[in-house]
Scaffold this motif. Structure first.
Motif, PDB file in Angstrom:
ATOM      1  N   PHE A 272     -15.310   5.186  -9.506  1.00  0.00           N
ATOM      2  CA  PHE A 272     -14.616   4.654 -10.673  1.00  0.00           C
ATOM      3  C   PHE A 272     -14.709   5.702 -11.776  1.00  0.00           C
ATOM      4  CE2 PHE A 272     -13.976   0.075  -9.764  1.00  0.00           C
ATOM      5  CZ  PHE A 272     -14.704  -0.031  -8.588  1.00  0.00           C
ATOM      6  N   ARG A 273     -13.899   5.551 -12.794  1.00  0.00           N
ATOM      7  CA  ARG A 273     -14.006   6.456 -13.935  1.00  0.00           C
ATOM      8  C   ARG A 273     -13.736   5.692 -15.220  1.00  0.00           C
ATOM      9  NH1 ARG A 273      -8.643  10.249 -12.835  1.00  0.00           N
ATOM     10  NH2 ARG A 273      -7.055   8.688 -13.381  1.00  0.00           N
ATOM     11  N   GLN A 274     -14.299   6.233 -16.289  1.00  0.00           N
ATOM     12  CA  GLN A 274     -14.101   5.622 -17.595  1.00  0.00           C
ATOM     13  C   GLN A 274     -13.897   6.728 -18.614  1.00  0.00           C
ATOM     14  OE1 GLN A 274     -17.151   2.864 -18.906  1.00  0.00           O
ATOM     15  NE2 GLN A 274     -15.739   1.911 -20.340  1.00  0.00           N
ATOM     16  N   ALA A 275     -12.702   6.752 -19.184  1.00  0.00           N
ATOM     17  CA  ALA A 275     -12.398   7.710 -20.245  1.00  0.00           C
ATOM     18  C   ALA A 275     -12.833   7.138 -21.588  1.00  0.00           C
ATOM     19  CB  ALA A 275     -10.904   8.011 -20.260  1.00  0.00           C
ATOM     20  N   LEU A 276     -13.030   8.025 -22.546  1.00  0.00           N
ATOM     21  CA  LEU A 276     -13.484   7.610 -23.869  1.00  0.00           C
ATOM     22  C   LEU A 276     -12.519   6.602 -24.483  1.00  0.00           C
ATOM     23  CD1 LEU A 276     -15.768   8.229 -25.881  1.00  0.00           C
ATOM     24  CD2 LEU A 276     -14.239   9.915 -26.947  1.00  0.00           C
ATOM     25  N   GLY A 277     -13.031   5.449 -24.856  1.00  0.00           N
ATOM     26  CA  GLY A 277     -12.215   4.431 -25.499  1.00  0.00           C
ATOM     27  C   GLY A 277     -11.383   3.593 -24.543  1.00  0.00           C
ATOM     28  N   LYS A 278     -11.561   3.805 -23.246  1.00  0.00           N
ATOM     29  CA  LYS A 278     -10.772   3.059 -22.266  1.00  0.00           C
ATOM     30  C   LYS A 278     -11.679   2.275 -21.334  1.00  0.00           C
ATOM     31  CE  LYS A 278      -6.782   6.140 -22.216  1.00  0.00           C
ATOM     32  NZ  LYS A 278      -5.826   6.901 -21.360  1.00  0.00           N
ATOM     33  N   GLU A 279     -11.081   1.338 -20.631  1.00  0.00           N
ATOM     34  CA  GLU A 279     -11.836   0.555 -19.677  1.00  0.00           C
ATOM     35  C   GLU A 279     -12.074   1.362 -18.397  1.00  0.00           C
ATOM     36  OE1 GLU A 279     -10.381  -3.941 -20.992  1.00  0.00           O
ATOM     37  OE2 GLU A 279      -9.962  -3.173 -18.974  1.00  0.00           O
ATOM     38  N   ARG A 280     -13.119   0.977 -17.697  1.00  0.00           N
ATOM     39  CA  ARG A 280     -13.406   1.602 -16.417  1.00  0.00           C
ATOM     40  C   ARG A 280     -12.288   1.280 -15.436  1.00  0.00           C
ATOM     41  NH1 ARG A 280     -18.928  -0.321 -14.275  1.00  0.00           N
ATOM     42  NH2 ARG A 280     -17.707  -2.230 -13.895  1.00  0.00           N
ATOM     43  N   GLU A 281     -11.892   2.262 -14.629  1.00  0.00           N
ATOM     44  CA  GLU A 281     -10.832   2.041 -13.665  1.00  0.00           C
ATOM     45  C   GLU A 281     -11.230   2.546 -12.277  1.00  0.00           C
ATOM     46  OE1 GLU A 281      -7.231   4.152 -14.474  1.00  0.00           O
ATOM     47  OE2 GLU A 281      -8.205   6.092 -14.629  1.00  0.00           O
ATOM     48  N   PHE A 282     -10.696   1.899 -11.282  1.00  0.00           N
ATOM     49  CA  PHE A 282     -10.925   2.260  -9.890  1.00  0.00           C
ATOM     50  C   PHE A 282     -10.219   3.575  -9.572  1.00  0.00           C
ATOM     51  CE2 PHE A 282     -11.470   1.713  -5.422  1.00  0.00           C
ATOM     52  CZ  PHE A 282     -10.277   2.118  -4.843  1.00  0.00           C
ATOM     53  N   VAL A 283     -10.897   4.413  -8.778  1.00  0.00           N
ATOM     54  CA  VAL A 283     -10.306   5.682  -8.361  1.00  0.00           C
ATOM     55  C   VAL A 283     -10.062   5.703  -6.848  1.00  0.00           C
ATOM     56  CG1 VAL A 283     -10.656   8.178  -8.224  1.00  0.00           C
ATOM     57  CG2 VAL A 283     -11.382   6.927 -10.271  1.00  0.00           C
ATOM     58  N   ALA A 284     -11.129   5.470  -6.075  1.00  0.00           N
ATOM     59  CA  ALA A 284     -11.004   5.535  -4.614  1.00  0.00           C
ATOM     60  C   ALA A 284     -12.180   4.815  -3.978  1.00  0.00           C
ATOM     61  CB  ALA A 284     -10.948   6.985  -4.138  1.00  0.00           C
TER      62      ALA A 284
END
Length: 117
Positions: A36-48
């Motif tokens: 998963f990844r989480q960019a600054l100011g954004k929600e965590r999102e699924f990657v693979a």
């Protein structure tokens, strides 16, 4: 299960990085691994995601064709090969493990990936 992620860094657009996640401890029942990844100011999102036994994989549309998830069962390690990186890939990347492909109970500490010229 304990998860240790590594391999992040700073790379130019178009470049590549490979992340690693080592699983240790009580790994039974954790059939799936994911990034998963989480960019600054954004929600965590699924990657693979990948299934340990069969190698079945699933990718977010945003990374299809650029990222590849793989595993080395002997080393209890999952990798995320990231190619053609874009500035929008900049985020903290987390590895996770769980019993199903859409539920993850154990999380690693995260590794920063920055894509910038």
């Amino acid at each position: 299960v304990q998860l240790q992620a590594s391999g992040g860094g700073v790379v130019q657009p178009g470049g590549s990085l490979r992340l690693s996640c080592v699983a240790s401890g009580r790994t039974s029942g954790n059939y799936f691994m994911a990034w998963f990844r989480q960019a600054l100011g954004k929600e965590r999102e699924f990657v693979a995601a990948i299934k340990w036994s069969s190698g079945w994989t699933l990718y977010a549309d945003s990374v299809k064709g650029r990222f590849t998830i793989s595993r080395d069962n002997a080393k209890n390690t999952v990798y995320l090969q990231m190619n053609s990186l874009k500035p929008e890939d900049t985020a903290i990347y987390f590895c996770a493990s769980g019993g199903t492909w859409n539920q993850y109970q154990s999380w690693g500490q995260g590794t920063q990936v920055t894509v910038s010229s």
